[in-house]
Design a protein around this motif. Structure first.
Motif, PDB file in Angstrom:
ATOM      1  N   GLY A 167       0.821  -1.217   0.000  1.00 54.52           N
ATOM      2  CA  GLY A 167       0.000   0.000   0.000  1.00 54.52           C
ATOM      3  C   GLY A 167       0.851   1.260   0.000  1.00 54.52           C
ATOM      4  O   GLY A 167       1.741   1.413   0.834  1.00 54.52           O
ATOM      5  N   ALA A 168       0.571   2.164  -0.943  1.00 60.24           N
ATOM      6  CA  ALA A 168       1.380   3.383  -1.096  1.00 60.24           C
ATOM      7  C   ALA A 168       0.594   4.637  -0.740  1.00 60.24           C
ATOM      8  O   ALA A 168       0.693   5.666  -1.396  1.00 60.24           O
ATOM      9  CB  ALA A 168       1.917   3.477  -2.520  1.00 60.24           C
ATOM     10  N   GLY A 169      -0.198   4.556   0.325  1.00 61.23           N
ATOM     11  CA  GLY A 169      -0.811   5.766   0.877  1.00 61.23           C
ATOM     12  C   GLY A 169       0.206   6.476   1.760  1.00 61.23           C
ATOM     13  O   GLY A 169       1.391   6.137   1.746  1.00 61.23           O
ATOM     14  N   GLU A 180      -2.805   4.386 -10.103  1.00 60.41           N
ATOM     15  CA  GLU A 180      -2.363   5.730  -9.747  1.00 60.41           C
ATOM     16  C   GLU A 180      -2.327   5.866  -8.231  1.00 60.41           C
ATOM     17  O   GLU A 180      -3.347   5.642  -7.556  1.00 60.41           O
ATOM     18  CB  GLU A 180      -3.310   6.789 -10.336  1.00 60.41           C
ATOM     19  N   ILE A 181      -1.178   6.237  -7.699  1.00 56.38           N
ATOM     20  CA  ILE A 181      -1.071   6.499  -6.267  1.00 56.38           C
ATOM     21  C   ILE A 181      -1.896   7.744  -5.935  1.00 56.38           C
ATOM     22  O   ILE A 181      -1.813   8.756  -6.639  1.00 56.38           O
ATOM     23  CB  ILE A 181       0.408   6.693  -5.862  1.00 56.38           C
ATOM     24  N   GLY A 182      -2.705   7.656  -4.899  1.00 58.70           N
ATOM     25  CA  GLY A 182      -3.410   8.840  -4.411  1.00 58.70           C
ATOM     26  C   GLY A 182      -4.852   8.986  -4.882  1.00 58.70           C
ATOM     27  O   GLY A 182      -5.585   9.822  -4.372  1.00 58.70           O
ATOM     28  N   GLU A 240       0.263  12.319  -1.997  1.00 58.49           N
ATOM     29  CA  GLU A 240       0.727  10.930  -1.923  1.00 58.49           C
ATOM     30  C   GLU A 240       1.810  10.647  -2.950  1.00 58.49           C
ATOM     31  O   GLU A 240       2.739   9.885  -2.687  1.00 58.49           O
ATOM     32  CB  GLU A 240      -0.463   9.970  -2.100  1.00 58.49           C
ATOM     33  N   LYS A 241       1.714  11.273  -4.102  1.00 60.28           N
ATOM     34  CA  LYS A 241       2.789  11.099  -5.091  1.00 60.28           C
ATOM     35  C   LYS A 241       4.067  11.775  -4.601  1.00 60.28           C
ATOM     36  O   LYS A 241       5.167  11.270  -4.803  1.00 60.28           O
ATOM     37  CB  LYS A 241       2.362  11.656  -6.444  1.00 60.28           C
ATOM     38  N   TRP A 242       3.910  12.917  -3.939  1.00 60.84           N
ATOM     39  CA  TRP A 242       5.086  13.593  -3.390  1.00 60.84           C
ATOM     40  C   TRP A 242       5.743  12.740  -2.300  1.00 60.84           C
ATOM     41  O   TRP A 242       6.967  12.569  -2.301  1.00 60.84           O
ATOM     42  CB  TRP A 242       4.688  14.975  -2.829  1.00 60.84           C
ATOM     43  N   LEU A 243       4.925  12.174  -1.398  1.00 62.76           N
ATOM     44  CA  LEU A 243       5.493  11.303  -0.352  1.00 62.76           C
ATOM     45  C   LEU A 243       6.228  10.121  -0.984  1.00 62.76           C
ATOM     46  O   LEU A 243       7.318   9.740  -0.544  1.00 62.76           O
ATOM     47  CB  LEU A 243       4.401  10.775   0.584  1.00 62.76           C
ATOM     48  N   ALA A 275       0.198  -1.611   5.033  1.00 61.44           N
ATOM     49  CA  ALA A 275      -0.238  -0.211   4.935  1.00 61.44           C
ATOM     50  C   ALA A 275      -1.383  -0.191   3.936  1.00 61.44           C
ATOM     51  O   ALA A 275      -1.486   0.703   3.102  1.00 61.44           O
ATOM     52  CB  ALA A 275       0.926   0.671   4.480  1.00 61.44           C
ATOM     53  N   ASP A 276      -2.217  -1.228   4.033  1.00 54.88           N
ATOM     54  CA  ASP A 276      -3.205  -1.467   2.987  1.00 54.88           C
ATOM     55  C   ASP A 276      -4.611  -0.997   3.365  1.00 54.88           C
ATOM     56  O   ASP A 276      -5.611  -1.501   2.850  1.00 54.88           O
ATOM     57  CB  ASP A 276      -3.200  -2.931   2.524  1.00 54.88           C
TER      58      ASP A 276
END
Lengths: 56, 391
Positions: free
Chosen positions: B9-11, B36-38, B99-102, B150-151
């Motif tokens: 998970g990429a949050g 797409e993340i975010g 979220e893309k920045w993180l 992190a899902d």
């Protein structure tokens, strides 16, 4: 059996987090309900938009 | 494929974890099932400045869509209480960008990312986890001693590891939101609306952004006689002063875990953010807690990798850290939640008359017992305050 109205579902995944038997999975743009479903109806009660319904 | 740590998970929780691990020199990979993340968000996108600064996050200006000086709270009849001050200052983010920045911050530190890569199961083998991932190039098997769940609310990692991460319907808000253009609301404030007919056992909100506003609400099933969606349509219809010329540009749903039941660790597994139900039980905000949980989990994960000890016992240090930082506050906020769930509309009206903005801020900071003095001449509220808000 629980049926998903795919036109109405926002694929938010909220129902997945409330399923007591881990029968629901959110794929990218669809919800799938496996045979593990026990028809408890919690997901139907929870769904913010009413995209789930129990069918006999 | 073998990595030191696999994040599912990429949050915000996943990417902060990835950055913390990569910057310590560990080989960390993040798999994100979405293309797409975010997006799409499940969030009203508000966070206080403290919620970022306390964790050393110097946010990129492009992530900020609105700047907030406080909150306006509305009783069922429309009485308004304003909360403002330094501690209330915050942002309404653009989560697609945030979220893309993180993620980009984590990637700069050396984290590997895969998008449209869905973790579909995992097995324990010789003290390692083998995580099966469905990617657009076919199935992958990733071996790792440490999986980070992190899902999100639909977390599977914890369930695969045998943890009871199921939310209870009594503690899980059914959330719905339109992002709308052309909303007429004071953009220096977030706006919060209370009432049994507005959003039973929850609240409705307007969070202004640069060209739009997030307009949504959360309800608890036990108090609701309609779907969250129907309450939102009704709310928009009944507030022409904000929405007469507004139109939707996005719709979001979501579950909000407003109580923390689950264990956070298992053998070779740690859960962070929504996956571990780490949401503020009063306002339902999850980003700050998600970020903090990953910072704590990464300290413990770093130590586990050094020692080569990924046992549940060793990873429990993360849960202890969390409890010592948040346990007491969360328990008090749960009492406040129980108190608020007992209120009827006339009680909200009364509170709107007797509480100032700073009183409400104190409540959100888990300072509760002063309420007994405030409601001393109102028998019902005093009874409830004695029951739930005594310390």
């Amino acid at each position: 059996m629980i049926r998903v109205d795919r036109e109405r579902c926002l694929y938010c995944g909220g129902c997945v987090g409330i399923c007591p038997v881990n029968a629901i999975t959110l794929y990218e743009t669809r919800i799938e309900i496996s045979d593990a479903c026990i028809n408890c109806g919690l997901c139907v009660k929870f769904c913010p938009v009413g995209a789930l319904e129990e069918v006999k | 494929m073998k990595v030191d740590c696999l994040v599912v998970g990429a949050g915000p929780a996943g990417s902060v974890m990835a950055k913390e691990m990569a910057s310590r020199g560990h080989h960390v990979m993040v798999v994100e099932k979405r293309q797409e993340i975010g997006a799409p968000k499940r969030c009203a996108e508000g966070i206080t400045k403290h919620g970022l600064e306390n964790f050393g996050i110097e946010i990129h200006p492009l992530c900020i869509s609105g700047r907030i000086g406080g909150a306006m709270l509305y009783s069922p009849s429309g009485k308004r209480v304003t909360m403002e001050g330094k501690d209330m200052e915050g942002y309404v983010l653009e989560r697609k960008v945030f979220e893309k920045w993180l993620a980009s911050e984590a990637i700069k530190e050396g984290a590997e990312y895969m998008v449209k890569a869905h973790a579909i199961g995992m097995e324990r083998e010789n003290g390692m986890w083998k995580v099966n991932v469905q990617s657009m190039d076919g199935p992958l098997s990733i071996e790792t001693p440490l999986v980070i769940g992190a899902d999100g609310v639909e977390s599977k990692v914890g369930k695969w590891a045998g943890l009871k991460t199921v939310n209870k319907i009594t503690d899980y808000h059914s959330g719905i939101q339109f992002e709308m253009a052309n909303v007429k609301a004071d953009e220096n404030f977030i706006h919060l609306f209370f009432g049994r007919e507005v959003a039973p056992l929850g609240y409705a909100w307007i969070f202004p952004k640069a060209f739009s506003a997030n307009v949504g609400l959360g309800v608890l099933e036990k108090g609701a006689s309609m779907r969250a969606y129907e309450y939102l349509i009704k709310f928009i219809k009944e507030h022409d002063e904000f929405f007469s010329a507004a139109q939707p540009i996005e719709i979001n749903g979501g579950g909000v875990p407003v109580a923390h039941f689950t264990e956070m660790v298992a053998e070779g597994v740690m859960l962070v953010g929504d996956a571990a139900q780490l949401v503020n039980p009063i306002h339902g905000g999850g980003m700050a807690r998600a970020i903090h949980s990953s910072i704590m989990a990464a300290e413990v994960a770093d130590d586990a990798i050094r020692k080569g000890d990924f046992s549940k016992e060793n990873l429990m240090e993360y849960e202890r850290k969390w409890e010592s930082e948040y346990g007491e506050k969360t328990a008090k906020l749960m009492k406040l939640r129980a108190f608020l769930e007992k209120l009827e509309d006339k009680d909200f009206e009364l509170l709107a008359d007797i509480l100032q903005g700073e009183d409400i801020f104190a409540l959100t900071q888990a300072k509760l017992s002063f309420m007994l003095r405030k409601v001393v001449t109102h028998p019902k509220l005093l009874g409830l305050a004695r029951k739930y808000l005594s310390e």
